[in-house]
Structure formats: structure tokens, C-alpha cells
Design a protein around this motif. Sequence first.
Motif, PDB file in Angstrom:
ATOM      1  N   THR A  22      44.149   6.663 -32.014  1.00 21.31           N
ATOM      2  CA  THR A  22      43.830   5.472 -30.348  1.00 21.31           C
ATOM      3  C   THR A  22      43.398   6.671 -29.937  1.00 21.31           C
ATOM      4  O   THR A  22      43.757   7.399 -29.455  1.00 21.31           O
ATOM      5  CB  THR A  22      45.192   4.701 -30.442  1.00 21.31           C
ATOM      6  OG1 THR A  22      45.533   4.050 -31.125  1.00 21.31           O
ATOM      7  CG2 THR A  22      44.953   4.501 -28.950  1.00 21.31           C
ATOM      8  N   VAL A  23      42.545   6.300 -29.279  1.00 19.52           N
ATOM      9  CA  VAL A  23      41.329   6.577 -28.456  1.00 19.52           C
ATOM     10  C   VAL A  23      42.238   6.576 -26.745  1.00 19.52           C
ATOM     11  O   VAL A  23      42.136   5.955 -26.450  1.00 19.52           O
ATOM     12  CB  VAL A  23      40.140   6.792 -27.718  1.00 19.52           C
ATOM     13  CG1 VAL A  23      38.979   7.105 -26.757  1.00 19.52           C
ATOM     14  CG2 VAL A  23      38.714   6.224 -29.457  1.00 19.52           C
ATOM     15  N   PRO A  24      42.828   7.767 -26.074  1.00 25.57           N
ATOM     16  CA  PRO A  24      43.438   7.903 -24.860  1.00 25.57           C
ATOM     17  C   PRO A  24      43.006   7.249 -23.960  1.00 25.57           C
ATOM     18  O   PRO A  24      41.822   7.361 -24.180  1.00 25.57           O
ATOM     19  CB  PRO A  24      44.077   9.025 -24.979  1.00 25.57           C
ATOM     20  CG  PRO A  24      42.605  10.409 -25.541  1.00 25.57           C
ATOM     21  CD  PRO A  24      42.092   9.457 -26.736  1.00 25.57           C
ATOM     22  N   ASP A  25      43.173   7.131 -23.244  1.00 25.89           N
ATOM     23  CA  ASP A  25      42.557   6.201 -21.844  1.00 25.89           C
ATOM     24  C   ASP A  25      41.861   7.784 -20.436  1.00 25.89           C
ATOM     25  O   ASP A  25      42.893   8.230 -19.915  1.00 25.89           O
ATOM     26  CB  ASP A  25      43.515   5.795 -21.024  1.00 25.89           C
ATOM     27  CG  ASP A  25      42.838   5.160 -19.829  1.00 25.89           C
ATOM     28  OD1 ASP A  25      41.775   5.105 -19.279  1.00 25.89           O
ATOM     29  OD2 ASP A  25      43.191   4.331 -18.641  1.00 25.89           O
ATOM     30  N   VAL A  26      41.087   8.144 -20.372  1.00 30.56           N
ATOM     31  CA  VAL A  26      40.991   9.394 -20.264  1.00 30.56           C
ATOM     32  C   VAL A  26      39.618   9.112 -19.001  1.00 30.56           C
ATOM     33  O   VAL A  26      38.941   9.426 -18.599  1.00 30.56           O
ATOM     34  CB  VAL A  26      40.351  10.164 -21.266  1.00 30.56           C
ATOM     35  CG1 VAL A  26      41.608  10.746 -21.433  1.00 30.56           C
ATOM     36  CG2 VAL A  26      39.297  10.645 -21.979  1.00 30.56           C
ATOM     37  N   ILE A  27      39.219   8.051 -19.319  1.00 32.10           N
ATOM     38  CA  ILE A  27      38.237   7.886 -17.886  1.00 32.10           C
ATOM     39  C   ILE A  27      38.382   7.597 -16.654  1.00 32.10           C
ATOM     40  O   ILE A  27      39.218   7.203 -16.247  1.00 32.10           O
ATOM     41  CB  ILE A  27      37.978   6.076 -18.379  1.00 32.10           C
ATOM     42  CG1 ILE A  27      36.913   5.802 -20.099  1.00 32.10           C
ATOM     43  CG2 ILE A  27      36.051   5.660 -17.479  1.00 32.10           C
ATOM     44  CD1 ILE A  27      36.339   6.799 -20.587  1.00 32.10           C
ATOM     45  N   ASN A  28      37.646   8.266 -16.032  1.00 35.82           N
ATOM     46  CA  ASN A  28      37.590   8.510 -14.375  1.00 35.82           C
ATOM     47  C   ASN A  28      38.232   9.400 -14.184  1.00 35.82           C
ATOM     48  O   ASN A  28      39.228   9.653 -13.121  1.00 35.82           O
ATOM     49  CB  ASN A  28      38.442   7.427 -13.771  1.00 35.82           C
ATOM     50  CG  ASN A  28      36.571   6.255 -13.519  1.00 35.82           C
ATOM     51  OD1 ASN A  28      35.375   6.315 -13.621  1.00 35.82           O
ATOM     52  ND2 ASN A  28      37.079   4.809 -13.732  1.00 35.82           N
ATOM     53  N   LYS A  29      38.791  10.407 -15.145  1.00 29.51           N
ATOM     54  CA  LYS A  29      39.723  11.475 -15.249  1.00 29.51           C
ATOM     55  C   LYS A  29      39.286  12.924 -14.882  1.00 29.51           C
ATOM     56  O   LYS A  29      37.776  12.832 -15.517  1.00 29.51           O
ATOM     57  CB  LYS A  29      40.342  11.816 -16.787  1.00 29.51           C
ATOM     58  CG  LYS A  29      41.464  10.883 -16.901  1.00 29.51           C
ATOM     59  CD  LYS A  29      42.830   9.915 -15.392  1.00 29.51           C
ATOM     60  CE  LYS A  29      43.759   9.335 -15.742  1.00 29.51           C
ATOM     61  NZ  LYS A  29      42.900   7.427 -15.673  1.00 29.51           N
ATOM     62  N   LEU A  34      40.822  18.154 -17.651  1.00 34.04           N
ATOM     63  CA  LEU A  34      42.184  17.758 -18.371  1.00 34.04           C
ATOM     64  C   LEU A  34      41.558  16.488 -19.140  1.00 34.04           C
ATOM     65  O   LEU A  34      43.054  15.968 -20.480  1.00 34.04           O
ATOM     66  CB  LEU A  34      43.498  16.842 -17.487  1.00 34.04           C
ATOM     67  CG  LEU A  34      43.656  17.250 -16.016  1.00 34.04           C
ATOM     68  CD1 LEU A  34      43.615  17.050 -15.409  1.00 34.04           C
ATOM     69  CD2 LEU A  34      44.033  18.256 -16.730  1.00 34.04           C
ATOM     70  N   ALA A  35      40.638  15.525 -19.355  1.00 33.83           N
ATOM     71  CA  ALA A  35      40.217  14.586 -20.587  1.00 33.83           C
ATOM     72  C   ALA A  35      39.989  15.124 -21.826  1.00 33.83           C
ATOM     73  O   ALA A  35      40.102  14.934 -22.777  1.00 33.83           O
ATOM     74  CB  ALA A  35      38.774  13.969 -20.016  1.00 33.83           C
ATOM     75  N   PHE A  36      39.099  16.852 -21.606  1.00 31.08           N
ATOM     76  CA  PHE A  36      38.774  16.950 -22.715  1.00 31.08           C
ATOM     77  C   PHE A  36      40.247  17.916 -23.612  1.00 31.08           C
ATOM     78  O   PHE A  36      40.325  17.867 -24.890  1.00 31.08           O
ATOM     79  CB  PHE A  36      37.982  18.548 -22.725  1.00 31.08           C
ATOM     80  CG  PHE A  36      35.990  18.322 -22.444  1.00 31.08           C
ATOM     81  CD1 PHE A  36      35.856  16.379 -21.978  1.00 31.08           C
ATOM     82  CD2 PHE A  36      35.618  19.375 -21.461  1.00 31.08           C
ATOM     83  CE1 PHE A  36      34.781  16.260 -21.529  1.00 31.08           C
ATOM     84  CE2 PHE A  36      34.657  18.963 -20.874  1.00 31.08           C
ATOM     85  CZ  PHE A  36      33.870  17.745 -21.381  1.00 31.08           C
ATOM     86  N   GLN A  37      41.290  18.557 -23.238  1.00 30.23           N
ATOM     87  CA  GLN A  37      42.122  19.165 -23.615  1.00 30.23           C
ATOM     88  C   GLN A  37      43.352  17.527 -24.306  1.00 30.23           C
ATOM     89  O   GLN A  37      43.231  17.549 -25.370  1.00 30.23           O
ATOM     90  CB  GLN A  37      43.508  19.683 -22.108  1.00 30.23           C
ATOM     91  CG  GLN A  37      44.729  19.968 -23.039  1.00 30.23           C
ATOM     92  CD  GLN A  37      45.059  20.831 -22.074  1.00 30.23           C
ATOM     93  OE1 GLN A  37      44.908  20.386 -21.046  1.00 30.23           O
ATOM     94  NE2 GLN A  37      46.606  21.305 -22.683  1.00 30.23           N
ATOM     95  N   ARG A  38      42.870  16.187 -23.619  1.00 32.53           N
ATOM     96  CA  ARG A  38      43.848  15.264 -23.854  1.00 32.53           C
ATOM     97  C   ARG A  38      42.763  14.795 -25.056  1.00 32.53           C
ATOM     98  O   ARG A  38      44.025  14.402 -25.943  1.00 32.53           O
ATOM     99  CB  ARG A  38      43.547  14.256 -22.701  1.00 32.53           C
ATOM    100  CG  ARG A  38      44.645  13.210 -23.661  1.00 32.53           C
ATOM    101  CD  ARG A  38      45.907  13.217 -23.886  1.00 32.53           C
ATOM    102  NE  ARG A  38      46.953  11.912 -24.451  1.00 32.53           N
ATOM    103  CZ  ARG A  38      47.355  11.909 -25.465  1.00 32.53           C
ATOM    104  NH1 ARG A  38      48.140  12.538 -25.913  1.00 32.53           N
ATOM    105  NH2 ARG A  38      48.322  10.549 -25.109  1.00 32.53           N
TER     106      ARG A  38
END
Length: 367
Positions: free
Chosen positions: A112-119, A123-127
Amino acid sequence: MLKSLFNWKVLLNLVVAIGIFVGLVWVTFRWLEYHTNHGQEIPVPNVINKSVYDAVKILEDTGLEYEVDSAEYNPKYKPFQVLKMHPLSSSRVKPGSLVRIVVNPRTWAPITVPDVINKYSGLAFQRLDQVGLKIGDTIYEPSIQKDALLRVLYKGNAVNPGSRLPRFSIIDVVVGSGPMRNISIPNVVGLSVKEARAVIAKNLFEVGLIEHEDGSKDESDIIYYQDPASGDVRDQGMQIDLWASKRTPAELRAKVEQLNSIYRMKVDTSLPPVHYDEVPTSRPEPSYDPPAAAPVPKKEVPKHEPAKTEPAKTTNAATGTKPAGTVTEKPKTATTNNQSSGNKPATPASTTQQPAQKPKAKKVVVE
């Protein structure tokens, strides 16, 4: 009582009941033997390392049922290759028994693609890396959200949070590079509210306050005024306020003039231009004179007094001898005294003269 118990009718009924019971038990066991194939066993064929299609065909030909399950993807094995089976190939089972086989899937299980939009992008790359997605290209796009992750792309298409992708899929990300500066504001007067929204968004601005003349929220109303005005220069993301009405802008000239008096600054060009004198932004640096050096005391050089000449001695012209009793002092230096010429005697020059002492008065007796 006992006589009635041993009556032949009672005994007959008892024998018939026992016979019926025994018959039912015998029929039941015979049916079970037939239904369960009692005493009939067949060996389980070995289907490990075969493809799932070949394994299913072998089990069907043997007369066994099968159940296919998938394990975690292992790149060491081929896709759809049988990795495990139960019961094992050395077992013997009855015909029609169930055999469970475990197959290597075609690829990794979807995640599942995590919710990293507007983050924040770091931190988004790490997630994304934690869930098993690999980041390919990083595309920078002008946005007021500097260093924020704006979109996730998979094979060129935007992917929403919650979508499922194969594990270790390569995705591209769009990151905000900061707002663009000095963008010309478009003219949306005369357009409908819906059209104005699209034009404003296309030019990287945002829609601010929308005031409808009749108080409704009809998207088909015509824009008759906007602030800031078209042609002004603003930064990306600035809001544009709109005034809409069902009437055309030509019919609302009075309203437009009223809004101009509020939102437009009038410049009186009849006045002479104002000249401003430049004021130094910093004070002049003060000049500091170095302190005067203390005067060095000079050594007193004794003054050299010229040697006093004695008055000319008088001689007796008759006798040519010096008069007696005359005390004379020989001068330190030879001098030439020419009385007839009237020249003054020359003063001797000496580089190593001692300080002159005041001569004592001499008495000259002339007889």
C-alpha cells in the motif's frame, strides 16, 4: 409376570428388533467402506519444483484434489514454481484426498502506498523506502510548498495514497521548488466563475474571495471585477479576489468605479515629480590624528665666545723695546693684527673646542 415375559410373541419381537439393529449396523459399515474407499490407498506424486500448471495436471490424473497457495516471493526461484506440498510425496492417501501445494508468486506481493503527499520530502523518502518502494527520478516543480512532496508517479501516472503497487517498484516523485516570482496576473473579467477558476489555477495563482452580487454561489455568474488587476505582477500562490454577477461588466460601470476608488490607487501626474536627496546611510568615519610625540629635550650646546683681543701694546718707538712692567698673555691661536688696514682679527675655527670660560680681568700697566 415371568410367564408373560417368556411368551413366544415377546421373544419373537425381541429377536426381530435385534436383527433389525444388526442389519442397520452392517449396512452402515458397508456404506462407509464404499464411500471412504476403505483399504484403498494411492501414493502422492512428487510435484515439487514443477510449474503449477504441470503439478495440477499430475494431481488430477492421479485422482487427488489440490489446493494452491502462494508464498512470499523469492527471486531465487522461477515464478509459479511449486516450493512445498502437503502431504509429502512419500505418503499414501486415499483417492480424492486433498493435496496442498505452495507456489512462488510471479512477483513481489503488492504493498500500500503511504500517505506522503504534502509532507517534507526527507521524511517522505524515508517512509517510501521503508514500505519497499524505490525512488527513481525527482522532479522539481514551482510551488509555494517548498521541499514538500506534491505527487507520486508510477509509470508516468499519478498514484493516490492507499493504492497498491508491487513491492520494490520504481516510482518518480514531484517536489516543490518554491514559488515563482513576478508572474503577470491574467485577465478574468468577462469569464464565468468556473472558467476564471481554471485560468487562475493554470497561471499558478489561487482563487480568493468570490462575492456574488445576488448572494448566490452560481458558477455561471460573470466576473465583472478582480483584485489585483490584470497585468499586475505577483508571486505564485497569491490569491485573486473576484466579484461576479449575472449582469455584464458594461451594465455595472458604476459598481466598477466604486470598487476602483477602493482598490485602485490614483496617481496625480499633474504634480511635479518629487526629488529626494540621498542621505548617507552611514556616518562618516571620524579621523583620528596620532598623538603628538613628546618633545625630546635638546642638549645645551655651550656657546663659543670669540676670543677677546687684547689692546695693542705700545712700544717705545725710540728705543724699540717693550715697556717694563707690561704683562702680556700669549693668545691661544696666532692672529694677524693689521692696524693700518683696520681689519678685524679672524676667529679660529675648532671642531673640538672646550667650553669657553669667562676670562678674568687683566690689569695692563703702561708707563
